[in-house]
Design a protein around this motif. Structure first.
Motif, short mmCIF file in Angstrom:
data_model
loop_
_atom_site.label_atom_id
_atom_site.label_comp_id
_atom_site.label_asym_id
_atom_site.label_seq_id
_atom_site.Cartn_x
_atom_site.Cartn_y
_atom_site.Cartn_z
N ASN A 52 103.86 52.95 65.40
CA ASN A 52 103.64 51.52 65.60
C ASN A 52 103.43 51.15 67.07
O ASN A 52 103.12 50.00 67.38
N GLU A 93 113.24 44.04 71.66
CA GLU A 93 112.13 43.13 71.42
C GLU A 93 111.84 42.34 72.68
O GLU A 93 112.59 42.38 73.66
N THR A 111 107.22 44.56 72.28
CA THR A 111 108.39 45.35 71.93
C THR A 111 108.30 46.66 72.70
O THR A 111 107.24 47.27 72.77
N THR A 118 110.90 48.29 65.92
CA THR A 118 110.71 49.34 64.94
C THR A 118 111.05 50.68 65.54
O THR A 118 110.91 50.88 66.75
N ARG A 119 111.47 51.62 64.69
CA ARG A 119 111.78 52.99 65.12
C ARG A 119 110.59 53.92 64.93
O ARG A 119 110.64 55.07 65.33
N ASP A 120 109.55 53.44 64.30
CA ASP A 120 108.41 54.27 63.96
C ASP A 120 107.48 54.43 65.17
O ASP A 120 106.87 53.44 65.60
N LEU A 125 104.34 43.68 68.53
CA LEU A 125 104.74 43.90 67.15
C LEU A 125 105.22 42.58 66.55
O LEU A 125 106.28 42.07 66.91
#
Length: 125
Positions: free
Chosen positions: A111, A52, A33, A106-108, A101
């Motif tokens: 990660n 992704e 990702t 994810t937006r974090d 991932l």
């Protein structure tokens, strides 16, 4: 080990466009990702867009939705961020990030294990 190198930043007038590129080394890029984040002076790093591994799913921050487009070319180990209708508020250092991932995108930022060195984007009014 994966290394990410951004390019394509610069100075542009409001309403203009830029295309950022992030070239990745390593054989696992096609499984990663990839995300774009940005950080303006005095502000925290914020999520911009993510894609992704298969390009089926993408995600955008509300502030850039409809203006920015993320894409990737796994054959070239490169992810792109096409930025249109740029605003002075888009001025920041832009970073690409990547990781494998299992949960998709994810937006974090915590990660993402791999980060580039950043490229400056400056939008003048």
């Amino acid at each position: 080990q994966v290394q990410l190198v951004e390019s394509g930043g610069g100075l542009v007038q409001a309403g203009g466009s830029l295309r950022l590129s992030c070239a990745a080394s390593g054989r696992s890029f096609s499984l990663y990702t990839m995300g774009w984040f940005r950080q303006a002076p005095g502000k925290e790093r914020e999520f911009v867009a993510a894609i992704e591994w298969s390009s089926v799913r993408t995600d955008y921050a509300d502030s850039v939705k409809g203006r920015f487009a993320i894409s990737r070319d796994n054959a070239k180990n490169t992810v792109y961020l096409e930025m249109n209708s740029l605003k002075p508020a888009d001025t920041a250092v832009y970073y690409c990030a990547g990781d494998f991932l299992t949960g998709g995108i994810t937006r974090d930022p915590t990660n993402y294990h791999y980060w580039g060195q950043g490229t400056q984007v400056t939008v003048s009014s």
